[in-house]
Design a protein around this motif. Structure first.
Motif, PDB file in Angstrom:
ATOM      1  N   LEU A 145       0.756  -1.108   0.235  1.00 57.77           N
ATOM      2  CA  LEU A 145       0.109   0.297  -0.108  1.00 57.77           C
ATOM      3  C   LEU A 145       0.539   1.012  -0.322  1.00 57.77           C
ATOM      4  CD1 LEU A 145      -3.479   1.195   0.816  1.00 57.77           C
ATOM      5  CD2 LEU A 145      -3.025   0.799   2.808  1.00 57.77           C
ATOM      6  N   ASP A 146       0.857   1.777  -1.140  1.00 55.15           N
ATOM      7  CA  ASP A 146       1.198   3.272  -1.172  1.00 55.15           C
ATOM      8  C   ASP A 146       1.136   4.239  -0.830  1.00 55.15           C
ATOM      9  OD1 ASP A 146       3.608   5.648  -1.679  1.00 55.15           O
ATOM     10  OD2 ASP A 146       2.774   5.425  -3.862  1.00 55.15           O
ATOM     11  N   CYS A 147       1.079   5.058   0.423  1.00 59.54           N
ATOM     12  CA  CYS A 147       0.633   5.973   1.069  1.00 59.54           C
ATOM     13  C   CYS A 147       1.439   6.829   1.617  1.00 59.54           C
ATOM     14  CB  CYS A 147       0.703   5.507   2.882  1.00 59.54           C
ATOM     15  SG  CYS A 147      -1.069   4.801   3.295  1.00 59.54           S
ATOM     16  N   GLY A 148       2.458   7.407   0.779  1.00 55.74           N
ATOM     17  CA  GLY A 148       2.934   8.916   0.766  1.00 55.74           C
ATOM     18  C   GLY A 148       3.687   9.016   1.577  1.00 55.74           C
ATOM     19  N   PRO A 149       3.372  10.034   2.097  1.00 55.10           N
ATOM     20  CA  PRO A 149       4.249  10.961   3.553  1.00 55.10           C
ATOM     21  C   PRO A 149       3.655   9.827   4.376  1.00 55.10           C
ATOM     22  CG  PRO A 149       2.792  12.400   2.546  1.00 55.10           C
ATOM     23  CD  PRO A 149       2.788  11.299   1.638  1.00 55.10           C
ATOM     24  N   PHE A 150       2.007   9.675   4.278  1.00 49.84           N
ATOM     25  CA  PHE A 150       1.726   9.257   5.157  1.00 49.84           C
ATOM     26  C   PHE A 150       2.027   7.976   6.929  1.00 49.84           C
ATOM     27  CE2 PHE A 150      -1.171  12.550   2.619  1.00 49.84           C
ATOM     28  CZ  PHE A 150      -1.305  13.133   4.247  1.00 49.84           C
ATOM     29  N   GLU A 151       0.997   7.335   7.614  1.00 46.83           N
ATOM     30  CA  GLU A 151       1.203   6.158   7.785  1.00 46.83           C
ATOM     31  C   GLU A 151       0.443   4.915   7.383  1.00 46.83           C
ATOM     32  OE1 GLU A 151       3.827   5.068   9.871  1.00 46.83           O
ATOM     33  OE2 GLU A 151       4.531   7.392   8.966  1.00 46.83           O
ATOM     34  N   VAL A 152      -0.131   3.565   7.983  1.00 44.74           N
ATOM     35  CA  VAL A 152      -0.964   3.132   7.556  1.00 44.74           C
ATOM     36  C   VAL A 152      -1.569   2.864   8.670  1.00 44.74           C
ATOM     37  CG1 VAL A 152      -1.246   0.243   6.897  1.00 44.74           C
ATOM     38  CG2 VAL A 152       0.649   1.640   5.499  1.00 44.74           C
ATOM     39  N   ARG A 189      -5.532   1.129   6.000  1.00 49.52           N
ATOM     40  CA  ARG A 189      -5.747   2.713   5.108  1.00 49.52           C
ATOM     41  C   ARG A 189      -4.686   3.330   5.419  1.00 49.52           C
ATOM     42  NH1 ARG A 189      -8.078   6.965   7.729  1.00 49.52           N
ATOM     43  NH2 ARG A 189      -8.961   6.974   8.919  1.00 49.52           N
ATOM     44  N   CYS A 190      -4.851   4.565   3.955  1.00 53.23           N
ATOM     45  CA  CYS A 190      -3.575   5.423   4.768  1.00 53.23           C
ATOM     46  C   CYS A 190      -4.111   6.593   5.529  1.00 53.23           C
ATOM     47  CB  CYS A 190      -3.809   6.028   3.069  1.00 53.23           C
ATOM     48  SG  CYS A 190      -2.478   5.171   2.140  1.00 53.23           S
ATOM     49  N   ASP A 191      -3.313   6.290   6.820  1.00 50.89           N
ATOM     50  CA  ASP A 191      -3.787   7.390   7.809  1.00 50.89           C
ATOM     51  C   ASP A 191      -3.785   9.387   7.002  1.00 50.89           C
ATOM     52  OD1 ASP A 191      -4.948   8.739  10.443  1.00 50.89           O
ATOM     53  OD2 ASP A 191      -3.192   8.160  11.392  1.00 50.89           O
ATOM     54  N   ALA A 192      -4.427   9.767   6.607  1.00 48.04           N
ATOM     55  CA  ALA A 192      -4.081  10.446   5.947  1.00 48.04           C
ATOM     56  C   ALA A 192      -4.731  11.761   6.328  1.00 48.04           C
ATOM     57  CB  ALA A 192      -5.430  11.245   4.482  1.00 48.04           C
TER      58      ALA A 192
END
Length: 196
Positions: free
Chosen positions: A70-77, A100-103
């Protein structure tokens, strides 16, 4: 875990007045889910058998220690839900993790992953391994109400039929199950709301 506006226990099939998705949309959704489930069915623990699973023996893999595709960029999973069950009755529980990404705002779509223990030959705890992807985040679904059953897992998938649907009010809802049958984890989609 965030609760969806359409996932309350009292929601009846057909109870969404703004739902306009047709048979074609649900057919496309079912085909996409079946394709993911077909790939997942090919991935089995080494000692997989065809016997029905008993309640989970021991602890399943820790979903917080797994590395997800899962690619969340700068966010954590973020792990939003999990359930454990010894699917193949080998004495070691598997874990299904909803992540999910923790946006920080909104509700990014979920991915659902089957985790197994990795044999490493040591005496310490085994590290978790993503054995199968059960729901791809690219499908744009939020996963609600994940539960371990006697021989598998159930969940409710909630989503949007188009970008025009307000983000407050998902208009797609389907209950699904993954059952351990004939040595495999197989997807069993429930009846789509508003279907006859």
């Amino acid at each position: 875990m965030q609760q969806s506006a359409v996932s309350s226990p009292g929601t009846e099939p057909g109870g969404l007045p703004h739902t306009h998705s047709g048979a074609r949309h649900w057919l496309v959704t079912a085909v996409a889910i079946a394709a993911v489930a077909g790939a997942a069915a090919l991935v089995q623990p080494a000692d997989a058998g065809a016997t029905a699973a008993e309640p989970a023996a021991g602890t399943g893999p820790d979903p917080l220690a797994a590395v997800y595709p899962l690619d969340c960029g700068p966010f954590e999973v973020l792990v939003t839900d999990q359930a454990e069950l010894d699917l193949d009755a080998d004495g070691r529980a598997e874990t299904v993790a909803v992540v999910r990404c923790d946006a920080g705002s909104g509700t990014p779509p979920n991915g659902v992953y089957l985790l197994t223990h990795t044999d490493h030959g040591g005496d310490g705890p085994a590290t978790p391994r993503v054995a199968a992807t059960l729901v791809e985040p690219d499908e744009g679904m939020t996963v609600d109400d994940l539960r371990a059953e006697e021989t598998g897992f159930t969940a409710r998938l909630v989503g949007y039929s188009s970008v025009d649907v307000p983000r407050c009010c998902p208009d797609l809802l389907r209950d699904v199950a993954w059952q351990w049958q004939d040595g495999r984890l197989q997807l069993i989609p429930g009846r789509a709301p508003n279907s006859v």
